[in-house]
Design an enzyme around this catalytic site. Structure first.
Site, PDB file in Angstrom:
ATOM      1  N   ASP A 185       0.831  -1.213   0.000  1.00  0.00           N
ATOM      2  CA  ASP A 185       0.000   0.000   0.000  1.00  0.00           C
ATOM      3  C   ASP A 185       0.864   1.261   0.000  1.00  0.00           C
ATOM      4  O   ASP A 185       2.082   1.214   0.247  1.00  0.00           O
ATOM      5  CB  ASP A 185      -0.925  -0.016   1.221  1.00  0.00           C
ATOM      6  CG  ASP A 185      -2.272   0.630   0.950  1.00  0.00           C
ATOM      7  OD1 ASP A 185      -2.366   1.455   0.017  1.00  0.00           O
ATOM      8  OD2 ASP A 185      -3.246   0.312   1.657  1.00  0.00           O
ATOM      9  N   ASP A 224     -10.798   1.818  -3.281  1.00  0.00           N
ATOM     10  CA  ASP A 224     -11.304   1.542  -1.937  1.00  0.00           C
ATOM     11  C   ASP A 224     -12.825   1.507  -1.915  1.00  0.00           C
ATOM     12  O   ASP A 224     -13.417   1.087  -0.919  1.00  0.00           O
ATOM     13  CB  ASP A 224     -10.811   2.606  -0.957  1.00  0.00           C
ATOM     14  CG  ASP A 224      -9.406   2.332  -0.455  1.00  0.00           C
ATOM     15  OD1 ASP A 224      -8.873   1.239  -0.724  1.00  0.00           O
ATOM     16  OD2 ASP A 224      -8.827   3.215   0.214  1.00  0.00           O
TER      17      ASP A 224
END
Length: 696
Positions: free
Chosen positions: A451, A519
């Site tokens: 990430d 997301d």
């Protein structure tokens, strides 16, 4: 294939359907000749005889016609190359030589054209892979003085003279990435890019241009940049209506790198294609190119995964994760991933980043016991990391506060309570290699979700003579670290994530196995995100999760398990809900959907994509074709006033063959037209269906 004229000054690259031609004049001007339908070398040589336009006041005959416009001389277009030494600025090059060489795999001959400007060697690289042209530039400082690269784009693409050009691009923001927009191109420049240190949620580094294309018909030109840092693509419609596209690393011309004598820089790849099959044909060419030449192990289908984030957030423990793993295995999941919260003092986003050892309270014996349990359930095991970041509340930052990007005398900007490590530093690179190698060696880990949850803001490097190099060297160090980890741990797969779709490009895709698309896991919102994503990237890398309903991350929308699964089955299927809260009926239904996905997975991940209906309201449908089989994923977003669901005509099938629908047993001959509601009877809002057809 590369054809070269006898005089060694005209070159023609050809793929199955297209050709690209360029020519060197006696004055050492490298001119663009052709990009479009396939032509022969005599055709290219005839084009080379066409004279440049005559004198026109305040204009240059070179503008819009050069392969790689440099700064200096009679040029007024945006330069692809801008350099500076202590004495002067600009480039005045002379042609030196060319060579044509096949790669190690024996495919795709690379053409290299070498120029020189007082010791600065400039090499233009061209390679045709299928109908995709890969271009990049290498700059070698063979002189006696340092050279500053203010701007070094990977390529300049020239389109033919036409009226009415239209520009397609993918824009957005966090949780709304990859949204497709098309608009007329007007005179002047359209510039997209990122000055955030990573690819960004706001734009994907891709553009397409056409004049009258539809989804399956008409000419389309497309360009995509393979770079995971700050970047810029400029599309210019020049005064004479020519269009030229430049693109490369860096968001402006203030300075990219400083080349000392003996040093070199190679730009990222800027790839381009021409297709006469409309937007859909261009997308299928992009997808085939990436599966064949970009994505590692693309012939291996990606497993169905479960990710713990939305189920547990930071509140995790070994026992809790084991309970989720048992439920995940029970519905057919193949890869179990522990997300954020397993390491250091990471009980919230305020601490622990940088300390890549298991939290002793949550995992007293490390990750191996949980990994062994997961493997015992027949699944692979993965973890989440964010190596390029650090919390001020961490052992790493307390030991090395100088390792972060910062400007001396300025406040260090915290976003999400974290700072950015200066990965351009060799000591930071070595620390991350040691910690991540130890992590992957210390437990049987099969998968890493990598990430990147904030942008660059304080990109300084006190004490470094040329601090702005960190913008490029951070990305080069990231690539080197990923390459090193993949070589040392070849069984480990990697996913690129950046708060969703903030780091998706051809550069990172050449080093990772899939990407986290967004997301936003709401299945209705995802239709538009996935539609835009598919313009350039294949389903083989597009991770899509089924999460809880109502959606607890964003909008609270309620949707059926059926709709959530069909929306997510258009890519690499994952599950991210709290399975311990799902009823037995929901688990049983999920088990059936997972089993169905595994049946159609080869078609979705390796098949050719046809976008039958866009997600603009009403019915949205995508189709995948592989060999004699096809599958349609249809999502009914809304139905008004009792209107019937539109009929859908399938594509990519043999019009002379017969196909049997596995859902109904009906046999269709020739072009298949699915009737009202599809075979499963779609109706109402947020309904969905899967239709499978097989040639008989």
């Amino acid at each position: 294939m590369v054809d070269i004229a006898e005089n060694g000054r005209t070159w023609l690259l050809s793929g199955p359907a297209s050709s690209y031609a360029l020519h060197l004049t006696e004055a050492h001007e490298l001119l663009h000749l052709h990009w479009g339908p396939r032509i022969t070398l005599p055709d290219a040589e005839a084009l080379a005889l066409s004279p440049l336009p005559g004198y026109r006041p305040f204009e240059s005959p070179l503008d819009g016609r050069e392969e790689y416009p440099v700064e200096g001389g009679p040029r007024f277009v945006r330069p692809a190359l801008s350099v500076r030494t202590g004495e002067r600025r600009g480039t005045e090059w002379r042609f030196v030589s060319y060579e044509c060489e096949r790669d190690e795999a024996g495919e795709g001959a690379e053409l290299r054209l070498r120029f020189d400007d007082d010791g600065l060697a400039v090499t233009l690289h061209y390679r045709m892979r299928g109908d995709v042209v890969e271009r990049r530039v290498t700059l070698d400082n063979g002189g006696q003085t340092r050279v500053e690269l203010l701007r070094a784009d990977a390529a300049a693409w020239t389109l033919p003279d036409r009226d009415g050009w239209r520009l397609s691009q993918l824009h957005g923001r966090w949780a709304a990435e990859s949204l497709l927009t098309r608009a007329p191109l007007t005179h002047g420049e359209k510039v997209i890019g990122s000055r955030r240190g990573h690819t960004g949620h706001q734009h994907l580094p891709w553009v397409a241009l056409d004049t009258d294309a539809t989804e399956e018909h008409g000419e389309v030109y497309g360009c995509a940049l393979g770079w995971s840092g700050s970047w810029r693509i400029a599309v210019a419609q020049l005064p004479d209506a020519r269009v030229q596209i430049t693109g490369g690393a860096g968001h402006d011309d203030s300075g990219l790198l400083l080349l000392e004598p003996g040093e070199s820089y190679t730009t990222p790849v800027f790839a381009g294609l021409w297709s006469d099959g409309g937007f859909g044909g261009a997308s299928r060419t992009w997808h085939a190119y990436q599966r064949a030449h970009v994505i590692p192990d693309a012939d291996r289908d990606r497993p169905v995964l479960f990710n713990s984030w939305e189920a547990t957030f930071f509140d995790i423990s070994e026992e809790q994760q084991a309970a989720l793993a048992r439920r995940a295995a029970g519905i057919g999941v193949e890869l179990f991933v522990v997300d954020d919260g397993w390491f250091g003092a990471r009980t919230s986003d305020r601490a622990g980043l940088g300390d890549w050892t298991p939290n002793p309270d949550r995992f007293p014996h490390g990750l191996k016991p949980l990994a062994d349990q997961v493997h015992g359930l027949g699944m692979r095991f993965g973890v989440w990391v964010e190596p390029e970041m650090v919390n001020p509340d961490s052992d790493l930052y307390r030991a090395h506060p100088d390792w972060v990007q910062h400007q001396r005398g300025r406040r260090r900007t915290e976003l999400r309570n974290q700072l950015v490590l200066n990965l351009a530093r060799e000591d930071v690179q070595e620390y991350l290699w040691e910690r991540l190698d130890a992590l992957l060696s210390g437990a049987p880990i099969d998968y890493v979700k990598w990430d990147f949850n904030r942008c660059f803001t304080d990109a300084g490097w006190p004490g470094e003579p040329y601090p702005q190099r960190l913008w490029v060297d951070h990305v080069r160090a990231l690539y080197a670290l990923l390459d090193r980890l993949r070589a040392a741990h070849p069984h480990v797969a990697f996913e690129s994530c950046s708060g969703g779709g903030g780091r998706i490009d051809l550069g990172v895709l050449s080093r990772t196995d899939q990407v986290w698309t967004s997301d936003n896991t709401d299945p209705l919102d995802r239709l538009a995100i996935q539609h835009g994503f598919s313009q350039i990237h294949p389903a083989r890398v597009m991770a899509a999760w089924v999460t809880d309903s109502p959606n607890n991350q964003l909008n609270g929308r309620t949707s059926s398990l059926r709709f959530r699964f069909v929306s997510s089955m258009a890519g690499v299927l994952g599950i991210g809900g709290d399975l311990t809260a799902w009823s037995e009926e929901e688990l049983a239904e999920a088990r059936e959907w997972v089993a169905l996905y595994k049946e159609i997975r080869p078609l979705v991940q390796r098949g050719e994509l046809y976008r039958l209906r866009p997600p603009t309201g009403g019915l949205s449908a995508v189709q995948y074709v592989l060999g004699d089989e096809t599958v349609v994923l249809a999502c009914l977003q809304a139905q008004s006033y009792g209107e019937p669901v539109p009929r859908v005509r399938l594509r990519g099938l043999d019009p002379t063959a017969s196909y049997e629908c596995r859902e109904t047993g009906e046999v269709h001959r020739g072009a298949v037209l699915l009737h009202h509601g599809l075979p499963t009877g779609l109706r109402g809002d947020l309904d969905a269906a899967v239709v499978r057809m097989c040639r008989i």
